[in-house]
Motif scaffolding. Structure first.
Motif, PDB file in Angstrom:
ATOM      1  N   SER A  53       0.856  -1.173   0.000  1.00  0.00           N
ATOM      2  CA  SER A  53       0.000   0.000   0.000  1.00  0.00           C
ATOM      3  C   SER A  53       0.894   1.225   0.000  1.00  0.00           C
ATOM      4  CB  SER A  53      -0.931   0.014   1.211  1.00  0.00           C
ATOM      5  OG  SER A  53      -0.223   0.329   2.396  1.00  0.00           O
ATOM      6  N   LEU A  85      -3.387  -4.217  -9.496  1.00  0.00           N
ATOM      7  CA  LEU A  85      -3.792  -3.142  -8.601  1.00  0.00           C
ATOM      8  C   LEU A  85      -5.160  -3.474  -8.033  1.00  0.00           C
ATOM      9  CD1 LEU A  85      -2.509  -0.356 -10.913  1.00  0.00           C
ATOM     10  CD2 LEU A  85      -1.814  -0.544  -8.518  1.00  0.00           C
ATOM     11  N   ARG A  94      -2.459   5.324 -11.444  1.00  0.00           N
ATOM     12  CA  ARG A  94      -1.832   4.641 -10.306  1.00  0.00           C
ATOM     13  C   ARG A  94      -1.083   3.433 -10.860  1.00  0.00           C
ATOM     14  NH1 ARG A  94      -6.019   0.688  -7.890  1.00  0.00           N
ATOM     15  NH2 ARG A  94      -7.562   0.566  -9.528  1.00  0.00           N
ATOM     16  N   THR A  96       2.115   0.073 -10.433  1.00  0.00           N
ATOM     17  CA  THR A  96       2.911  -0.862  -9.646  1.00  0.00           C
ATOM     18  C   THR A  96       3.851  -1.599 -10.588  1.00  0.00           C
ATOM     19  OG1 THR A  96       2.807  -2.643  -7.995  1.00  0.00           O
ATOM     20  CG2 THR A  96       1.250  -2.770  -9.822  1.00  0.00           C
ATOM     21  N   VAL A 186       4.556   0.622  -5.347  1.00  0.00           N
ATOM     22  CA  VAL A 186       3.213   1.092  -5.675  1.00  0.00           C
ATOM     23  C   VAL A 186       3.205   2.607  -5.540  1.00  0.00           C
ATOM     24  CG1 VAL A 186       2.299   0.857  -3.323  1.00  0.00           C
ATOM     25  CG2 VAL A 186       0.733   0.791  -5.277  1.00  0.00           C
ATOM     26  N   GLU A 195      -3.264   3.618  -2.293  1.00  0.00           N
ATOM     27  CA  GLU A 195      -3.663   2.545  -3.202  1.00  0.00           C
ATOM     28  C   GLU A 195      -2.924   1.266  -2.844  1.00  0.00           C
ATOM     29  OE1 GLU A 195      -6.068   2.808  -5.173  1.00  0.00           O
ATOM     30  OE2 GLU A 195      -6.291   4.929  -5.666  1.00  0.00           O
ATOM     31  N   GLU A 196      -3.494   0.136  -3.265  1.00  0.00           N
ATOM     32  CA  GLU A 196      -2.905  -1.163  -2.941  1.00  0.00           C
ATOM     33  C   GLU A 196      -2.597  -1.947  -4.216  1.00  0.00           C
ATOM     34  OE1 GLU A 196      -5.540  -3.221  -0.332  1.00  0.00           O
ATOM     35  OE2 GLU A 196      -4.995  -2.008   1.409  1.00  0.00           O
ATOM     36  N   ALA A 197      -1.562  -2.771  -4.132  1.00  0.00           N
ATOM     37  CA  ALA A 197      -1.179  -3.657  -5.222  1.00  0.00           C
ATOM     38  C   ALA A 197      -0.858  -5.030  -4.665  1.00  0.00           C
ATOM     39  CB  ALA A 197       0.029  -3.101  -5.969  1.00  0.00           C
TER      40      ALA A 197
END
Length: 209
Positions: A53, A85, A94, A96, A186, A195-197
Motif C-alpha cells: 500500500s 492493482l 496509479r 505498480t 506502488v 492505493e494497494e497492489a
C-alpha cells in the motif's frame, strides 16, 4: 569487555535490527519522496503474495513519490512477477511493478517496469540522478507477467499475457552502479490517496557465485 563498550555494541545491534524490516525475499521497505500517507508491505507465505500500500503524487520528471519494497542486488539479474492493482482506485495512472534504484533519494537514477490501472505498461528510466524520466511504452496492455533483466549496460523488458509469447525490447547504454536496490513498488498518483497492489509469483534470479 567494559560496560560502556558492551552498551555501545548492544545499541549498534539494536539499530541494525530496527533499520532492517524484511518482507519475504526483500530486506526492507520505505516511502520515497515527501508522501503524505505512509505505505506498508506484507507477504502471505501460503499464497506467495506481496501486498503493498502506498501514496505518492507521481513517478515522473525529477521527483519520485512511492512505497518501495527492496533488497540490495549486485550485477546482472532477471526479475519476474505478476502484478495487479486492487479495487477501482481514484486515478487511471496509479501504478505498480518492478523498480531498480541507485538509492532511496527522490531523484535517484532508476529504471522501472510499470503497469498502470488503465493497462498502460511502460519501461520508465532516469539514467542519471536529478534528470527527467524517459519512457518506452509496450504494445501489451494489462500483461500477466512482468520481467525485467539487467545484462551489463543493457536492460531487457519482457511482458506477456498467459498463453501468448513475450514481447521483448532491449534498452542499452546505462552507466549504473553494480550494487543497487531492486524491488516492488506502488504509487497512488494522488498525494491524498492510498492505493494497494498485489504481486505474486515474484522471483529474482542472479548468477551463482
Amino acid at each position: 569487555m567494559k560496560p560502556s563498550a558492551l552498551l555501545l555494541l548492544l545499541g549498534l545491534l539494536s539499530f541494525r535490527l530496527m533499520a532492517q524490516n524484511p518482507v519475504g525475499i526483500f530486506e526492507n521497505h520505505a516511502d520515497i519522496g515527501k508522501v503524505l500517507q505512509p505505505g506498508t508491505a506484507t507477504f502471505d507465505k501460503p499464497t506467495q503474495t506481496y501486498q503493498l500500500s502506498g501514496s505518492g503524487e507521481n513517478i515522473w520528471f525529477k521527483k519520485d513519490e512511492l512505497h518501495f519494497l527492496y533488497r540490495k542486488t549486485v550485477g546482472d539479474f532477471i526479475a519476474t512477477t505478476q502484478a495487479t492493482l486492487s479495487g477501482k482506485g481514484t486515478d487511471a495512472h496509479r501504478k505498480t511493478g518492478w523498480m531498480y534504484r541507485s538509492s532511496l533519494d527522490t531523484s535517484a537514477a532508476m529504471v522501472s517496469l510499470t503497469v498502470h490501472a488503465d493497462g498502460l505498461t511502460a519501461f520508465q528510466y532516469r539514467k542519471k540522478s536529478g534528470t527527467n524520466i524517459e519512457e518506452i511504452k509496450t504494445p501489451i496492455v494489462h500483461p500477466d507477467i512482468l520481467q525485467l533483466e539487467r545484462r551489463g549496460r543493457s536492460f531487457f523488458v519482457s511482458v506477456a499475457k498467459i498463453g501468448n509469447p513475450f514481447w521483448t525490447v532491449e534498452i542499452p547504454d546505462f552507466d549504473l552502479p553494480q550494487e543497487m536496490l531492486l524491488g516492488l513498488f506502488v504509487c497512488a498518483h494522488n498525494k491524498n490517496q492510498i492505493e494497494e497492489a498485489k504481486l505474486t509469483q515474484t522471483r529474482i534470479f542472479t548468477a551463482v557465485k
